[in-house]
Design an enzyme around this catalytic site. Structure first.
Site, PDB file in Angstrom:
ATOM      1  N   LYS A 262      38.641 -28.563  19.376  1.00 64.44           N
ATOM      2  CA  LYS A 262      37.533 -28.283  18.461  1.00 64.44           C
ATOM      3  C   LYS A 262      37.644 -26.850  17.928  1.00 64.44           C
ATOM      4  O   LYS A 262      37.461 -26.600  16.741  1.00 64.44           O
ATOM      5  CB  LYS A 262      36.183 -28.491  19.176  1.00 64.44           C
ATOM      6  CG  LYS A 262      35.877 -29.966  19.454  1.00 64.44           C
ATOM      7  CD  LYS A 262      34.692 -30.177  20.397  1.00 64.44           C
ATOM      8  CE  LYS A 262      34.581 -31.662  20.766  1.00 64.44           C
ATOM      9  NZ  LYS A 262      33.470 -31.954  21.697  1.00 64.44           N
TER      10      LYS A 262
ATOM     11  N   GLN B 122      29.529 -29.284  25.744  1.00 63.28           N
ATOM     12  CA  GLN B 122      30.488 -30.343  26.047  1.00 63.28           C
ATOM     13  C   GLN B 122      30.005 -31.150  27.252  1.00 63.28           C
ATOM     14  O   GLN B 122      29.596 -30.590  28.264  1.00 63.28           O
ATOM     15  CB  GLN B 122      31.870 -29.723  26.311  1.00 63.28           C
ATOM     16  CG  GLN B 122      32.991 -30.737  26.470  1.00 63.28           C
ATOM     17  CD  GLN B 122      33.274 -31.539  25.200  1.00 63.28           C
ATOM     18  OE1 GLN B 122      33.059 -31.056  24.082  1.00 63.28           O
ATOM     19  NE2 GLN B 122      33.733 -32.767  25.358  1.00 63.28           N
TER      20      GLN B 122
ATOM     21  N   ASP C 279      26.243 -32.098  17.293  1.00 64.04           N
ATOM     22  CA  ASP C 279      26.578 -33.397  17.893  1.00 64.04           C
ATOM     23  C   ASP C 279      25.583 -34.486  17.484  1.00 64.04           C
ATOM     24  O   ASP C 279      25.849 -35.672  17.692  1.00 64.04           O
ATOM     25  CB  ASP C 279      26.531 -33.292  19.429  1.00 64.04           C
ATOM     26  CG  ASP C 279      27.895 -33.032  20.052  1.00 64.04           C
ATOM     27  OD1 ASP C 279      28.894 -33.492  19.483  1.00 64.04           O
ATOM     28  OD2 ASP C 279      27.938 -32.395  21.119  1.00 64.04           O
TER      29      ASP C 279
END
Ligand code: GUN
Length: 273
Positions: free
Chosen positions: A47, A91, A114
């Site tokens: 990422k 994460q 997200d």
């Protein structure tokens, strides 16, 4: 035919890079990595690499697996308040002693790249526009659209009901007027449902799609990625068996994985104030 996620992801990343430059977008993505999960470490690294490539500043905050929930929540508060930070991603998975829901809920919905916070999930569920759509399902929709695969009225089968893929996938397909069936570990006669669907999207992490499709125009999307007993990277779909019976299928690797990254970068380049 192969749905080439790698190729489309490259195209999207180049497009984003140009847009960020032209519009002088100042985005800063902060990724919080707790503990030492080896897969998470690789995902986070990828990422960061993608962000830097397209001109998004990115910072990885590493926290020990023994960090307290409060410390993590405090860090998120700090990032919420910091106007230079435009995206926050924690994460997953988190260590057992940390309440994942509490952590996700602490993220400001306008920085929730997200799309996991209740505000963004809720907006999607009631047919409103969330600030961000979850990256994997959004990437899959981008891939289906690239190949002009019709969604309206299509019988779509989503296998797996996770918050990260299955549930938002079903909502996004519904929004596009597909007829959606959600299958999971309690589903009866899964094979019959797979065979007759127009679109199968499998996000389980086990070899669950192992039958020929009835409809020659069908499309199979494989979200799973894991190592088989010989250590080879594989997905949920028995590619050799299924691929001759379909119109389109995603490879593993090179299908959904790169699209998830491109889709996340699309989100990370959106800045709300
Ligand atoms: N772990 C596996 N997939 C994801 C994802 O899309 N976002 C986050 N934050 N963690 C993940």
């Amino acid at each position: 035919m192969i749905l080439d996620g790698k190729a489309l992801s490259e195209k999207i990343l180049e497009h984003l890079k140009n847009k960020i430059q032209e519009l002088n977008i100042k985005a800063h993505l902060v990724v919080i990595l707790v503990g030492n999960d080896p897969s998470s470490r690789i995902y986070v690294k990828n990422k960061k690499k993608a962000a830097e490539r397209i001109g998004i500043k990115s910072t990885i905050i590493e926290m020990s697996s023994t960090v307290s929930e409060n410390e993590l929540l405090q860090k998120i508060d700090e990032l919420n308040e910091d106007s230079n930070v435009t995206g926050i991603l924690v994460q997953l998975p988190l260590p057992e002693h940390i309440n994942k829901n509490k952590v996700v809920q602490a993220i400001s919905p306008k920085k929730d790249v997200d799309g996991f916070t209740p505000e963004n999930v809720g907006k999607l569920a009631i047919g409103l526009e969330p600030y961000f759509y979850p990256a994997t399902p959004q990437g899959i929709i981008m891939l289906l659209d690239e190949y002009n695969i019709p969604l309206e009225g299509a019988d779509a089968l989503v296998i797996g009901r996770s918050n990260i893929v299955g549930r938002p996938m079903a909502q996004m397909l519904l929004k596009r007027n597909a007829t959606v069936t959600m299958a999971h570990s309690y589903t009866k006669n899964l094979e019959d449902k797979i065979k007759t669907a127009d679109i199968v999207i499998s996000a389980v992490g086990k070899k669950v799609v192992r039958c020929k499709m009835v409809n020659r125009n069908s499309v199979v999307i494989d979200v799973g990625i894991f190592r088989d007993s010989s250590g080879k990277l594989t997905g949920d779909v028995d590619f050799d068996l299924v691929s001759p019976s379909v119109k389109y299928i995603t490879p593993v690797p090179g299908g959904v994985g790169p699209m998830t990254i491109a889709s996340l970068m699309y989100n990370a380049s959106k800045v709300y104030h």
